[in-house]
Design an enzyme around this catalytic site. Sequence first.
Site, PDB file in Angstrom:
ATOM      1  N   HIS A 206      21.188 -47.099  50.016  1.00 34.73           N
ATOM      2  CA  HIS A 206      21.326 -48.158  51.018  1.00 34.73           C
ATOM      3  C   HIS A 206      21.155 -49.544  50.398  1.00 34.73           C
ATOM      4  O   HIS A 206      21.754 -50.508  50.858  1.00 34.73           O
ATOM      5  CB  HIS A 206      20.370 -47.916  52.185  1.00 34.73           C
ATOM      6  CG  HIS A 206      20.766 -46.742  53.027  1.00 34.73           C
ATOM      7  ND1 HIS A 206      20.387 -45.454  52.727  1.00 34.73           N
ATOM      8  CD2 HIS A 206      21.560 -46.643  54.132  1.00 34.73           C
ATOM      9  CE1 HIS A 206      20.910 -44.621  53.639  1.00 34.73           C
ATOM     10  NE2 HIS A 206      21.621 -45.312  54.497  1.00 34.73           N
ATOM     11  N   HIS A 325      12.343 -46.200  60.221  1.00 36.55           N
ATOM     12  CA  HIS A 325      13.800 -46.252  60.019  1.00 36.55           C
ATOM     13  C   HIS A 325      14.559 -45.525  61.123  1.00 36.55           C
ATOM     14  O   HIS A 325      15.460 -46.065  61.746  1.00 36.55           O
ATOM     15  CB  HIS A 325      14.154 -45.656  58.641  1.00 36.55           C
ATOM     16  CG  HIS A 325      15.579 -45.228  58.541  1.00 36.55           C
ATOM     17  ND1 HIS A 325      15.958 -43.902  58.567  1.00 36.55           N
ATOM     18  CD2 HIS A 325      16.727 -45.954  58.479  1.00 36.55           C
ATOM     19  CE1 HIS A 325      17.283 -43.841  58.505  1.00 36.55           C
ATOM     20  NE2 HIS A 325      17.773 -45.064  58.448  1.00 36.55           N
TER      21      HIS A 325
HETATM   22 CU1  C2O Z   1      22.139 -44.429  56.223  1.00 39.93          CU
HETATM   23 CU2  C2O Z   1      19.725 -45.798  58.491  1.00 39.93          CU
HETATM   24  O1  C2O Z   1      21.058 -44.732  57.798  1.00 39.93           O
END
Ligand code: C2O
Length: 577
Positions: A206, A325
């Site tokens: 990410h 998250h």
């Molecule tokens: Cu790749 Cu918060 O998801």
Amino acid sequence: MAFLQSSCIVLTTTPHHHTSPSSESFSANPSHFFTHPNRTHRLQVSCNSSEKQTPQGKLDRRNMLLGLGGLYGASNLASSPHGNAAPIKPPELNKCGEARDVASGDLLDVNCCPPLTDTIIDYKLPNFTKLRVRPPAHKVNKEYLAKFEEAIRRMKALDKSDPTDPRGFMQQANIHCAYCNGAYDQVGYPNIDIQVHESWLFFPFHRWYLYFYERILGELIDDPTFALPFWNWDNPKGMQMPKIFDTESSPLYNKNRNQANRPPTLIDLGFSGASDDLQVVVNNLTIMYSEMIRSVNSTLDFMGQPYIAGQLPRPGMGSSERGSHIAAHVFVGDPRNKYSEDMGNFYSAGRDTLFYSHHANVDRMWSIWKTLKTDVPKEINNPDYLNASFLFYDEKKRLVRVKVADSLDYKKMGYEYEKVDIPWLNYKPSKKAAKSKIRKIPSDAKKAEELFPITLNKTVRVLVNKSAKGQADEVLVLEDIETDTTKFIKFDVFVNDEDDEANELDRAEYAGTFAQVPHKTKAKKGKSTISLKLTELYEDIDIADDDTVVLTIIPRSNGGDVTIGGIKIIPSPTKSA
Ligand code: C2O
């Protein structure tokens, strides 16, 4: 090897609480978010802990080693004579296939494959003169907002003017879909997906994703200093969807969001269902402190479990991924949509502009965690982690290969975060004023040996021996937890607590939560083992002279579908990865 592949079992330190409308929707929504693909043209992937067979049977041994890594750190892997270097390789774009919902296995009506290009460039981090500074979204000024909106407008315009431009908004959103909904197989393992969630790839993937997204936005407005705003949900001032994303005329707006959770609704990071705003804030700060510090016993507890080539995806989430998250994804996702689109499902999450600001804060949590002066090592030195790699298109439409190793220091990537207060940093529950009176605990508490295995159809009290008296560095291990994988399951664990009805989390006795979101597996039953760090909890509830503690296990959802095989307290195992 009970903890082998316990990928779909979520251990959170988030609060539980009673069945309430919000916990209902929690149980409905995340099922889409977390479960395995089940493709008719491929082998079904399972996250069932008892499954040891892979299509490549020879990998079993490695997987078993990884299972050990899951609990006690994976440092044995790199040096294992049986372990060959096997980092996850970047996908073969020309073999990109169909995307499926990870919970139901339904084929999704999307094509999320990127455009093809012949040349792949090994990415070198470019030089820069000034760091891009990511601001908190609730504090940006007009000038910044105008720029940000213009950049997004141009990115969205590319969808129309050139839908194959990899910098377009939908193309960017599709990156998430392709890497998360089974469109790619692992190179050399045609039946095993690449999955960037629920493992140690979560943070690095990410980070790279946002890095290119941010650079593309900067390129589109010709401003290389442009930096994404972060959604500061860990601070009371940022605990609502940031207002800049909630203006209907703005390109940042997205109608696919939970209407009930638009500002000024506060995000409830623990699905606590608390109705009082102050209690929500207090619970949120407690959760942040717990998932960043208090319950984290090892590097992998925070980062997520090892995941290497040939291994089934989703070996296990770190505390941050499974905590705050996921909470934000579920908070924003629209329950009116079949798969809680956009934020409530992997395939569509990137279609919400807010996704990238949410993940900027997730990324910020990783950067903050690395600076914490706790006894947990902050780096993973395993080459299978460092050499894992991904493909992205950069701001010049070049297809580039990036490595995890190059993402570890965000400042080298040319950005940083504007400094804001971190109110959870020392957010310890208040110490017990008086010693918790173990002798006063009701006599219905039995010894573990007499009670286990046990089905959790009611609150369980059990006496467990410590490995040493007093404030030892210890971990609570709940073994062979067997669950019905199709059910939403949640239970909480308290130590030396006199109170069965724990509605508030900011209490010293709260040790953590076990949670499982419904998921598809081959076998209906899944087994796993979890551990909870107790060290700090002991400091807070004076137990100096005790060699036994009383654990209270409170079922919150479907307790009748959980069996716990055993329970013990052991000296803290290795903390490094
Ligand atoms: Cu790749 Cu918060 O998801």
